[in-house]
Design a protein around this motif. Structure first.
Motif: not given
Lengths: 638, 458
Positions: A25, A67-68, A391, A451, A454, A460
């Protein structure tokens, strides 16, 4: 003499499932990231069960993906069997689980890490966190290297002062004989961090050639393979699947266990750590469910190229010879050869109440943590926290608002809120029952829920976000259309209904009404809906669920609304609980320890009663936080 | 602890033999030390043990104001969890007021209505439901309501609700446990058990709701509506009943434009009596408003007293009134029986199946019979107060209704054969709504109730 290494934005300590997500991340958000691990071989290692997902954990993986995060994509590359669990139940508890090829899971994740820009991997043992003025400055390794950094993410898993035990045998190692981390705990303690000692365990691995599978029930994967990652939903996923096997313990097994219970370090008191009730050893199960004459045992492959079979349901810390006796009583395991003994492992972790919901330590700025180090258990729980810690470390460096998911937004929100708010006395495991609003927190709609978040965070890509918006649009359009398609009591319709064992129509209705009938669904009514647009499977699934369970979903949303009201009542961060004279002492201590951000969070703290909450509300009310006039509050003002 | 000290006369200001002044707060003992003297003048009140009663004097500038018994209660084992002093002084308005004044001069503050209870609640001594019951006592207008409030206080309502909540939480927990551990916990046969539980809960909640309309009657008084055509003697009746001249009495038809309200007590039963404007067809706009109101009151009334002018024949107005009230509990007063009778009693009896009393407002005839009938109707006929628990609070009643609705939804889900995980949504709503009554769940509106009940920061 110490050697000052180059400066990094973020240093991640530990390359397990939390560390992988955290470092990915940060690096993907363009931060110069260093991932430190005791052993390169242990990257994304699965030291216990050979699967990803399962009840409620499958939800976490899908949320990580939305969320990626990487876990969903990685298991999609490396699964050897997949299954949607609980299909006879409602959509809220459908859960995806995949058996992994452990070695490839680890290798594939390593490849991803190694090919990610801004990410450096390095083998080193961290022994000290260097701070200045309660803010992180650097980490120091065993070799005396000092690495300056802006943020640190601790994801040390089960490695801190770990020891593995079975019977009288004690090995001072991490899982699977890995080197333990012996110095970091002391450094953390000296920073004022409160440490816990937890334990967990794993069953024996048995040589495949010594198992008689003919005596067991075969457990096949699903014919239709559903991938974890939303990116893979429209891809063709055919793969040869490997079976698992089901057998049972019996009275003989239980007898051996009972006779030798006193030799288990758990029961003899050698183990100091607290284990999870929800992931019990076979000794625990036999002791706790004394009336059950058998327990399920699943035999699961560790990988395609491996002879080892994981004996799920029979983790243990009994002595070696007792293990042989015990496993060999199980039907099909009469001649079993143990490759690796079952063992219990105990390790240091933190009291997670010391964390903010962003997973940053309240005490030390820039210090984040995730995974088993935070008192959780499970790969998925670890990965979820790692992602959020990563994150939020990035958000901190960018000086942006932290990503905090609440209990109505994600299982991840439930997980973290529980960890930072409630008393954790044992390794925390995700369960469906922990999520109050699970009908809207389904695994099938994780992309629709998360999403966008993210995307806002930056994990994303534009393309994936656009296609999500498109999906959303298609779902809504189709739901609206179905409400408008009127269906008359024609011969066609009546014939279809009676063939589907549904009551015939008396008068006209619309398609939505028909879909709501328990015995019907969107797809079974295709023949009387000729103008139906061509839609993706995942769109159809959402349309179907939203129409069928509309009433329940609405009521759940009402509950969420109530929940949000208390969640939105924020508590000022500078509040001094010692000054609220009518709070009980216990409540004061608890509130001081957790320092909740909202009344909602305060109400979930164990040891804080509704009466305490009303006192707190009255205090806030009187101190003007709710836009009260100033002059009428003097009575209770300090 | 930093609460200011509050004081009030606990016994009400009247000429009784003894009055009690109560004081609560951090400074209660300091204040009393300055104004109280032991007979031998050698002891300090702070040295006395808690929960003792002491003989001595209230002093002002070395002058004895009164000879008193002083009870002291040290925090935290007191009603408010603060230091409390109670002064049993000699009754009589002048002495009691004087002592209160002395205390106020020494730094205490006059308590707001219900403030002792507010403190008990805020200090965690009593919970919301108990606090509300205390507020009900303070506001209650009659003895039966008082008894009912005391029941609440003892926590009988709490026990009933709590046991219902227990049943529900067990069902929820069972479903959840089975979802998380299907190997060891089976849901086989659970639907039947759940349906049984739902039925029994429904019965209990329905009973509480049904009795809660009685609850309202007890707390607010029986809403008694006086109706009758203009000049039948309604206002005079109210005057007699209330023992005051509040209603305007006049011979000109239609001068009671709006409803007048009076609360009176008969044999411990509280009547909330409302006199309405005459009901009749009218073109007078002001009077029309009064008539509309009367019709609204009739709809809400628990008891209708229909005053008939027996000195005049029944007319359109009477027929209309009888039509409006025929579904209600009615007592018919044949008024002006001191004058010559001009009505056909059977005609009324055919229309209304109600008790009828020969009455004369002028001669005060039939008044005790009216009391007897009201008494009989409500004590023996409608209300049965033995050991029953009543919901007397509108907020509680609302919560019960919501709980009942959610129970129905659970039943629907079971009957529609929905998977078990769907049940928890509505079961949770039942649980939370019952929790509202106990104050074991806090929602915004509950908080607002707390503030309004305790007259906080108005």
């Amino acid at each position: 003499m110490s050697f000052i290494y180059e400066e990094y934005d973020v240093v991640v300590v530990g390359a397990g499932h939390a560390g992988c997500e955290a470092s990915l991340a940060c690096a993907r958000l363009s931060l110069k990231t260093l991932l430190l691990t005791m052993s390169i071989e242990s990257i994304a290692m699965m030291p216990c069960n050979p699967n990803i997902g399962g009840t409620s954990k499958g939800h976490l993986v899908r949320e990580i993906d939305a969320l990626g995060g990487e876990m969903g994509r990685n298991i999609d590359k490396t699964f050897i069997q997949t299954k949607m669990l609980n299909k006879s139940k409602g959509p809220a508890v459908h859960s995806l689980r995949a058996q992994a090829d452990k070695k490839s899971y680890s290798n594939e994740m390593r490849k991803v890490l190694e090919s990610t820009e801004n990410l450096t991997i390095k083998e080193a043992e961290v022994v000290e966190i260097i701070t200045d003025n309660n803010s992180v400055k650097a980490v120091k390794t065993y070799s005396n290297m000092v690495i300056p950094c802006k943020a640190i993410i601790l994801s040390t898993g089960t490695y801190l002062n770990s020891r593995c035990l079975y019977g009288e045998v004690i090995n001072n190692t991490g899982p699977s004989g890995m080197h333990p981390s012996k110095y970091l705990t002391d450094s953390l303690r000296s920073l004022g961090i409160e440490m816990f000692r937890f334990k967990t365990g794993t069953p024996a691995r048995i040589d495949k050639r010594t198992i008689d599978f003919k005596k067991m029930e075969e457990q096949l994967g699903d014919k239709e393979i559903i991938p974890f990652s939303f990116e893979n939903l429209d891809k063709d996923f055919y793969k040869e699947q490997i079976s698992c096997w089901l057998t049972y313990t019996n009275e003989k097994t239980h007898e051996i266990i009972r006779e030798n219970l006193h030799r288990s370090p758990m029961f003899s008191g050698v183990i100091e750590g607290t284990g999870a009730r929800y992931c019990p050893s076979i000794e625990d199960k036999v002791a706790r469910f004394a009336d059950k004459d058998r327990h399920q045992v699943f035999i699961e492959p560790e990988g395609i190229d491996s002879n080892e079979m994981y004996i799920s349901g029979m983790s243990s810390s009994l002595p070696e010879e007792v293990q042989y006796g015990m496993y060999r009583t199980v039907v099909g395991l009469e001649k079993a050869q143990i490759v690796r003994n079952a063992y219990a492992i105990e390790y240091d972790c933190i009291n997670p109440n010391q964390l903010k919901p962003s997973l940053e330590f309240k005490l030390i700025e820039g210090l984040f943590s995730g995974g088993q180090f935070n008192g959780s258990s499970g790969y998925e729980e670890a990965a979820a926290q790692g992602l959020i810690a990563g994150i939020n470390a990035a958000m901190k460096i960018f000086d942006k608002e932290a990503l905090i998911l609440d209990r109505s937004q994600a299982y991840i929100g439930v997980l973290i809120d529980d960890l930072v708010t409630k008393d954790t006395h044992e390794p925390y495991r995700m369960m469906t029952s922990r999520a109050e609003y699970r009908l809207i927190l389904r695994q099938d709609n994780a992309d629709l829920r998360l999403t966008k978040k993210g995307y806002e965070v930056g994990l994303i890509a534009e393309e994936r976000y656009t296609s999500l918006l498109e999906k959303e649009k298609n779902i809504n359009k189709e739901i609206t259309r179905l409400e408008k398609v009127t269906i008359g009591a024609t011969k066609n319709v009546q014939e279809l209904l009676s063939s589907l064992k549904s009551t015939k129509l008396n008068t006209g209705t619309n398609l939505s009404e028909l879909i709501r009938r328990p015995e019907l669904n969107y797809e079974s009514l295709a023949s009387i809906d000729p103008n139906r647009p061509k839609l993706n499977k995942d769109v159809i699934e959402q349309v179907n669920i939203n129409i069928k369970y509309e009433g329940y979903i609405k009521r759940q949303l009402n509950q969420v609304e109530q929940f949000k009201k208390l969640e939105n009542k924020k508590i000022p961060s500078e509040i001094d609980y010692s000054k609220i004279q009518s709070l009980r002492i216990e409540a004061k201590q608890k509130l001081e320890e957790v320092r909740p951000v909202s009344i909602g969070q305060a109400s979930r703290i164990s040891g804080v009663s509704p009466a305490d909450i009303s006192v707190l509300l009255v205090y806030l009310y009187q101190n003007g936080t709710n836009n009260r006039r100033e002059d009428d509050t003097n009575d209770y003002r300090e | 602890m930093n609460n200011d000290t509050i004081v009030s006369i606990a016994t009400g200001l009247n000429n009784s033999g003894i009055s009690i002044i109560r004081m609560s707060g951090d400074n209660a003992f300091n204040i009393i030390n300055q104004i109280y003297r032991f007979p031998k003048n050698n002891k300090n009140i702070l040295d006395r043990e808690s929960h003792t009663i002491n003989y001595g004097f209230i002093m002002e500038e070395n002058k004895i104001i009164d000879e008193v018994m002083l009870s002291i209660f040290k925090a935290p084992k007191t009603y408010t969890r603060e230091n409390i002093v109670e002064i049993n002084c000699h009754g009589g308005i002048i002495v009691t007021k004087k002592i209160l004044e002395i205390i106020l001069n020494h730094g205490a503050r006059l308590a707001e209505p219900g403030e002792f209870t507010k403190r008990a609640f805020l200090n965690g001594r009593i919970d919301l439901s108990q606090a509300e019951a205390v507020m009900d006592i303070i506001h209650s207008k009659n003895e039966i309501a008082l008894k009912n409030s005391v029941n609440h206080l003892k926590g009988e309502l709490k026990d009933v609700i709590r046991s219902m909540r227990n049943t529900i939480i067990k069902d929820i927990a069972f479903i959840e446990a089975a979802l998380d551990d299907p190997e060891h916990i089976s849901l086989d046969g659970f639907k039947e058990t759940l349906l049984e539980n739902i039925k029994s809960l429904e019965r209990k909640i329905k009973k509480l709701i049904l009795e809660s309309s009685n609850g309202r009657i007890i707390k607010e008084g029986i809403k008694t509506i006086i109706v009758g055509k203009p000049n039948a003697g309604k206002s005079s009746l109210l005057n007699i009943l209330a023992g005051s001249d509040r209603a305007i009495v006049t011979d000109i038809a239609g001068t009671t434009r709006d409803a007048l309200e009076e609360n009176i007590s008969i044999d411990g039963m509280s009547l909330n009596i409302i006199d309405t404007a005459g009901i009749r067809e009218t073109s007078d706009i002001i009077e029309k408003l009064g008539v509309d109101k009367a019709m609204k009151y009739i709809a809400e009334g628990d008891l209708i007293i229909y005053v008939v002018d027996s000195s005049e024949p029944l007319d359109e107005n009477d027929y209309k009134i009888m039509d409006l009230i025929k579904e209600k509990k009615v007592i018919i007063l044949l008024n002006k029986t001191d004058l010559k009778n001009h009505i056909n009693i059977n005609e009324i009896k055919n229309k209304l199946n109600s008790e009828m009393i020969m009455f004369s407002v002028k001669e005060k005839l039939g008044l005790s019979k009216l009391y007897d009938i009201i008494n009989k109707m409500f004590y023996q006929g409608v209300l049965n107060l033995d050991e029953e628990i009543y919901i007397t609070n509108e907020r509680h009643k609302e919560s019960l209704k919501k709980a009942l609705e959610s129970l129905k939804l659970v039943k629907n889900s079971v009957e529609a054969n929905m998977p078990e995980d769907f049940y928890s949504i509505d079961l949770t709503d039942v649980y939370e709504n019952l929790g509202n009554i106990l104050g074991e769940r806090l929602e915004e509106d509950v908080i607002n109730v707390i503030f309004s009940e305790f007259c906080m920061g108005k």
